[in-house]
Scaffold this active site. Structure first.
Site, short mmCIF file in Angstrom:
data_model
loop_
_atom_site.label_atom_id
_atom_site.label_comp_id
_atom_site.label_asym_id
_atom_site.label_seq_id
_atom_site.Cartn_x
_atom_site.Cartn_y
_atom_site.Cartn_z
N HIS A 134 0.87 -1.20 0.11
CA HIS A 134 -0.09 -0.04 0.07
C HIS A 134 0.66 1.31 -0.22
O HIS A 134 2.17 1.27 0.34
CB HIS A 134 -0.99 -0.24 1.19
CG HIS A 134 -0.14 0.06 2.53
ND1 HIS A 134 0.19 1.12 3.04
CD2 HIS A 134 -0.12 -0.80 3.42
CE1 HIS A 134 0.76 0.96 4.31
NE2 HIS A 134 0.73 -0.36 4.47
N GLU A 170 -1.99 -7.12 7.66
CA GLU A 170 -0.68 -7.09 7.94
C GLU A 170 -0.27 -7.81 9.31
O GLU A 170 -1.28 -8.52 10.01
CB GLU A 170 -0.38 -5.54 8.59
CG GLU A 170 1.09 -5.03 8.67
CD GLU A 170 2.23 -5.47 7.71
OE1 GLU A 170 2.54 -6.79 7.46
OE2 GLU A 170 2.92 -4.59 7.29
#
Length: 499
Positions: free
Chosen positions: A70, A144
């Protein structure tokens, strides 16, 4: 766009509290995590064997997977530990980075996009996916790394609050445990599960948009690297990584090749930090450009072909990219193409003052090294024209084991010399450039990761590309691979990020 996890995408289900109040963070209990089956506990991991090698589903046709981290998030900007929390969103810079990655992948046709459900990753995926009509599939296992009580802390606060545990996280992450969990080991297990889903999907071209640590785990588990490689394969914001999967004729796990690592929206040499750690010593592997070849000489070895016009342009583009660094030493093969490329880099370096890139003159030392010359070894092979085979991922796997061993051993001698050159304590900063054939650079990357010759076919490099290895802890501390097969500097003559 559809997802089977829509119910997990709001803060109420991710945490007990809706909005973080940073000044009160330490007065609250640690936030709850995703309502899913928890990963292995500390006791479970200690009592079970932890296999680093993965067995992946067989595939019937070649598959390419493009990983993207990202863009910059608000917590990246603040230096706050994010983990699998979902309070962070893209900054304006992050949105711009995602748009640049969209442009990099504009001409690629993807069959499917897998994305983490966390806002920063999901938004990046939406920008890159843009007007494509196929769905974005959110997968919770792409979130994550779970960092439990660490999440939300500024890094200096983590050091103050957790002391020894925080130091363990920094220095020995695979063996770091918190709240009864080994986060990195759990992440590696989760990455293997992700690969099973990705490879079982019928799509031949797959985009995956996720996060720094989980992308590292995906890359490492794909090529068979264990948790000790955490933080070794850098993933920058919106960096693009490409993995190629080729069917195995004998069935079982496919052949896997890391086609490129961390193709960033910005120059890979513009920063001197690797994953937050400052680096003053660095090796840049520069593959020489395209060469003239005789009709009977597919390897460019029986006739020592110089750079052709495309190769000249590629060498100039590489020299221009490296102008941002003060290069101390260039070591090249004895081949004409490597020497021509090295000379171009040297001339541009020494003109840095006149080109406005430096305030003082630069002096570049140049050396030739016979052990960097591997073309004559490749020419012994009966596998056919290397010019065609180089276009395929894992092309070195088709060569005789004895020849691969010769290349590996030569590269080992070169690697030892490079480390000795970097170890000079009188030079606080040193940027060393190595110019040669892609095959020797694949071997050198393997040596930088302390691998064996069997891994050489796990990497792919193109003519004119560069790969960067940083040494944030000095040459004796091991290298951190910032990027491999970076070609964006070649402009219109670059190899596309994916095909």
């Amino acid at each position: 766009m559809s997802t089977s996890f829509e119910g997990l995408l709001n803060y109420q289900t991710l945490f007990f509290h809706k909005k973080p109040k940073y000044e009160l963070f330490f007065n609250r209990k640690p936030p709850k995590f995703f309502p899913i089956q928890p990963s292995s506990s500390l006791q479970e991991i200690q009592n079970s064997p932890h296999s680093e090698q993965s067995s992946f589903p067989s595939i019937k046709s070649a598959k390419r997977v493009v990983l993207v981290r990202h863009g910059q998030s608000t917590w990246n900007e603040e230096g706050r530990i994010q983990g699998s929390s979902n309070f962070s969103v893209l900054t304006q810079k992050g949105e711009t980075q995602a748009e640049t990655s969209r442009q990099m992948l504009l001409n690629d046709t993807f069959d499917v996009c897998f994305a983490s459900p966390l806002a920063r990753s999901r938004r990046t995926a939406e920008i890159i996916w843009n007007t494509r009509k196929d769905e974005i599939v959110t997968d919770l296992e792409l979130r994550e790394i779970d960092l439990y009580s660490f999440q939300g802390l500024l890094k200096h606060q983590g050091k103050l609050k957790f002391g020894e545990a925080y130091l363990k996280w920094q220095k020995d992450a695979p063996n770091f445990n918190i709240d009864g969990h080994y986060p990195v080991r759990e992440l590696w297990d989760r990455a293997r599960n992700c690969w099973t889903k990705i490879l079982n999907h019928q799509g031949k071209s797959v985009l995956v948009v996720a996060h720094n640590a989980v992308n590292q785990a995906l890359i490492s588990t794909a090529i068979g690297l264990g948790t000790e490689y955490f933080r070794i394969l850098v993933q920058s914001n919106c960096g693009v990584t490409v993995l190629d999967f080729t069917p195995n004729a004998q069935g079982g796990s496919p052949h896997i090749c890391l086609n490129r690592l961390n193709q960033t929206p910005y120059s890979p040499i513009a920063t001197t930090s690797s994953d937050g750690r400052k680096s003053s010593k660095r090796i840049i592997f520069a593959c020489h450009g395209s060469t003239h070849r005789g009709t009977e000489d597919n390897l460019g070895s029986t006739i020592d072909g110089p750079l052709d016009m495309l190769g000249i342009i590629q060498s100039q583009k590489t020299a221009e990219l490296l102008l941002d660094l003060n290069v101390s030493l260039i070591i090249c093969s004895t081949r004409a193409a490597s020497m021509d490329t090295a000379l171009t880099i040297s001339k541009v370096q020494e003109a840095a003052e006149y080109l406005g890139a430096d305030y003082v003159s630069r002096y570049v030392e140049m050396k030739q090294m016979q052990d960097l010359e591997v073309e004559s070894i490749l020419w012994k092979s009966k596998q056919g024209a290397i010019e065609d085979s180089q276009l395929q991922p894992g092309w070195l796997n088709g060569f005789d084991d004895g020849l691969v061993t010769e290349i590996w051993n030569r590269a080992g001698k070169v690697w030892k010399t490079l480390l000795e050159d970097l170890s000079n304590e009188s030079e606080a900063e040193k940027n060393l450039v190595v110019v040669g054939h892609p095959a020797v650079h694949m071997a050198l990357i393997g040596h930088s990761l302390n691998l064996t010759k069997e891994w050489m076919g796990s990497f792919h490099l193109d003519a004119g590309s560069i790969s960067v290895v940083d040494f944030p802890d000095g040459p004796s501390g091991g290298g951190v691979v910032r990027c491999t097969n970076y070609t964006a500097h070649l402009g219109r003559w670059s190899m596309p990020v994916s095909r």
